[in-house]
Design a protein around this motif. Sequence first.
Motif, PDB file in Angstrom:
ATOM      1  N   UNK A   1     -23.902  23.398  17.600  1.00 37.81           N
ATOM      2  CA  UNK A   1     -24.825  24.816  16.775  1.00 37.81           C
ATOM      3  C   UNK A   1     -25.322  25.184  15.982  1.00 37.81           C
ATOM      4  N   UNK A   2     -23.964  25.324  14.648  1.00 32.74           N
ATOM      5  CA  UNK A   2     -23.993  25.478  13.636  1.00 32.74           C
ATOM      6  C   UNK A   2     -24.250  24.615  12.763  1.00 32.74           C
ATOM      7  N   UNK A   3     -23.781  23.348  12.542  1.00 30.31           N
ATOM      8  CA  UNK A   3     -24.535  22.077  11.931  1.00 30.31           C
ATOM      9  C   UNK A   3     -26.489  22.197  12.288  1.00 30.31           C
ATOM     10  N   UNK A   4     -26.803  22.752  12.590  1.00 30.26           N
ATOM     11  CA  UNK A   4     -28.164  23.050  12.775  1.00 30.26           C
ATOM     12  C   UNK A   4     -28.716  24.132  10.904  1.00 30.26           C
ATOM     13  N   UNK A   5     -27.585  24.726   9.994  1.00 29.93           N
ATOM     14  CA  UNK A   5     -28.163  25.525   8.977  1.00 29.93           C
ATOM     15  C   UNK A   5     -28.420  24.194   8.523  1.00 29.93           C
ATOM     16  N   UNK A   6     -26.814  23.249   8.237  1.00 31.40           N
ATOM     17  CA  UNK A   6     -27.325  21.788   7.293  1.00 31.40           C
ATOM     18  C   UNK A   6     -28.386  21.322   7.627  1.00 31.40           C
ATOM     19  N   UNK A   7     -28.312  21.355   9.442  1.00 31.54           N
ATOM     20  CA  UNK A   7     -29.951  20.200   9.570  1.00 31.54           C
ATOM     21  C   UNK A   7     -30.979  20.852   8.566  1.00 31.54           C
TER      22      UNK A   7
END
Lengths: 480, 152
Positions: A331-337
């Motif tokens: 879920x937190x990889x959404x920020x990178x994406x």
Amino acid sequence: MAEPRLIEISPVTRVEGHGKVTIHLDANNQVDEARLHIVEFRGFERFIRGRLLWEVPVIVQRLCGICPVSHHLAAAKAMDGICGVDELPPTAEKMRRLMHYGQVMQSHVLHFFHLAAPDLLFGFGAPAEKRNIFEVIKENPELGRRAIAMRQFGQEIIEATAGKKIHGTGAIPGGINKNLPIATRDAFLAKIDDMLLWTQDALAMARGYTLEHSKLVAEFASFPSNYMSLVREGDGALDLYHGKMRALDAAGDTIFDNLDYRNYQDVLLEDVRSWSYMKFPFIREIGPENGWYRVGPLARMNTANFIDTPLANAALTDLKSVTNGAPNRSTLANHWARMIEVVHCVEKIQELLLDPDLQGTDLKATGERREEGIGVIEAPRGNLIHHYKVDENDQVTYCNLIVSTTHNNEGMNRAVKDVAVKHLSGKEQITEGMLNHVEVAIRAYDPCLSCATHALGQMPLEVELFDAEGALIDSRQRAG
Amino acid sequence: MIGYGNAGRGDDGLGPAFAERLARANLKDCFIDIDYQLTVEHALQVADAQTVLFADALIGGDTPFRFAPVQADSAADIASHSLLPEAVLALAELLYGKAPEAFVLGIQGESFGEVAEGLSDVAQANLDLAEKFILEWLASSKKNVLLASSAC
């Protein structure tokens, strides 16, 4: 032994619209159940019935003050279909794309810098008085000024293409109502180098956070799911404005691909549950139990074969290397994406500004009238579906919307449960910082509950703690 | 002046409606903006202003409108895409070192929330009173006003 307890986070902050989280603890303080509820409903689909087809792309912007351009464009695409237009003149499509990239850019920038940054920079459990944008700016005022300048750049693109800052009229059934004057183009080009530089800095921040906190990112609301988005027809590139529908499973294997979005009802169904006004879409052939899926920036990174702009594509390759090419489930990889998409948007804006088609004069196409139209785009928060039927008087008789946050409903609920189990289970006392972990998971999806329920509102936070008999034993509240 | 709100939500459109009224008055040195809500980039606008008027719909008041000075307050956290006037002023002060004189005009509405266009009769009447008051206030104080209107 403790009594079973019910905890409510109501409403959730730093997301849009009204929602609350309930967490049930059993007698051993273990999380028994955790849900994201949508507590309000407004019947926009009913409101739109009877309106004339040409006014729909304007009226739908009133659905939500946060992402009106997404609704404007999705409705315009649906009305293209009703007007029998399957291909726009190049100037019309490129003006719409410019508008869309401008809005995705400004939406992502606002989310990352103003809504997510306090959690990322100070920690999810930091004191609430520290965990806000003013503290971020105090530590780095130049970052704050850049964030506002980037946001304003996107807003100015919207105004230049939609015609107005709010209730824009740029996209019309079959095309666009204006092109881009040279002077306006040059004003944007004068700023584009700064935008490219600053958005790459933002990307580096998001990447750095993800890699520096790899253990947290790997375990925080990280779970397998299916993923769905549009991808460009033919080569499967990331395409935020138009394409074919693609869904992958958790292993990256294809569920469906190259699907004309006008056939979305062949592959998607919507489930309802008694405790939420927000529906639960799922992939028909898999069923409601395992057919739910996630949409949005990270889902798009998972479904796209590549990105057709060099800086963003290099960043995508970098992101995919973390999971050796498998779908990223964090879920937190959404920020990178999300920041990869910001870079992509600015690259596309630059590409479009240098394209003389933006000064073309062929603005509208016509075709043979149809009774039904479906428009789909990749909005900042994910896939957005607008579906209309009109009668012989050009009046809308049917409207169905599936917004990004609705697509993500089950995924957000799973994220809430995952975080609640990992961070609240076994705790005698539940602190505000612990509850913020749950909100961080929801916030990573940048949900617009206003759209999902077709309501507009603000979200003050209210947390209530109940004993097993339902009696309120503690509460906290802060303004939204 | 900044008038803010969603005209598709009934009396939530009072802020924009007030801004449109002011625009028709052709006030000298008065910049008028309309938006769905206050957002971070409004900090740039207010930083350029000598005086700012935020116009919004008012819920639950007991008078046709309320008019009061407002000051920067960084405790008014940014909890969503939509900001309070205090937060916009705090951003202007923190980022640009500007602290313009600022006022909030809240115009009492009656019908909120539902998807609907147009103001209620009560809101229309209150809008008339608020417009008269502000025009008199401007005339008496000879202010150069940046007026911002929104309703949430």
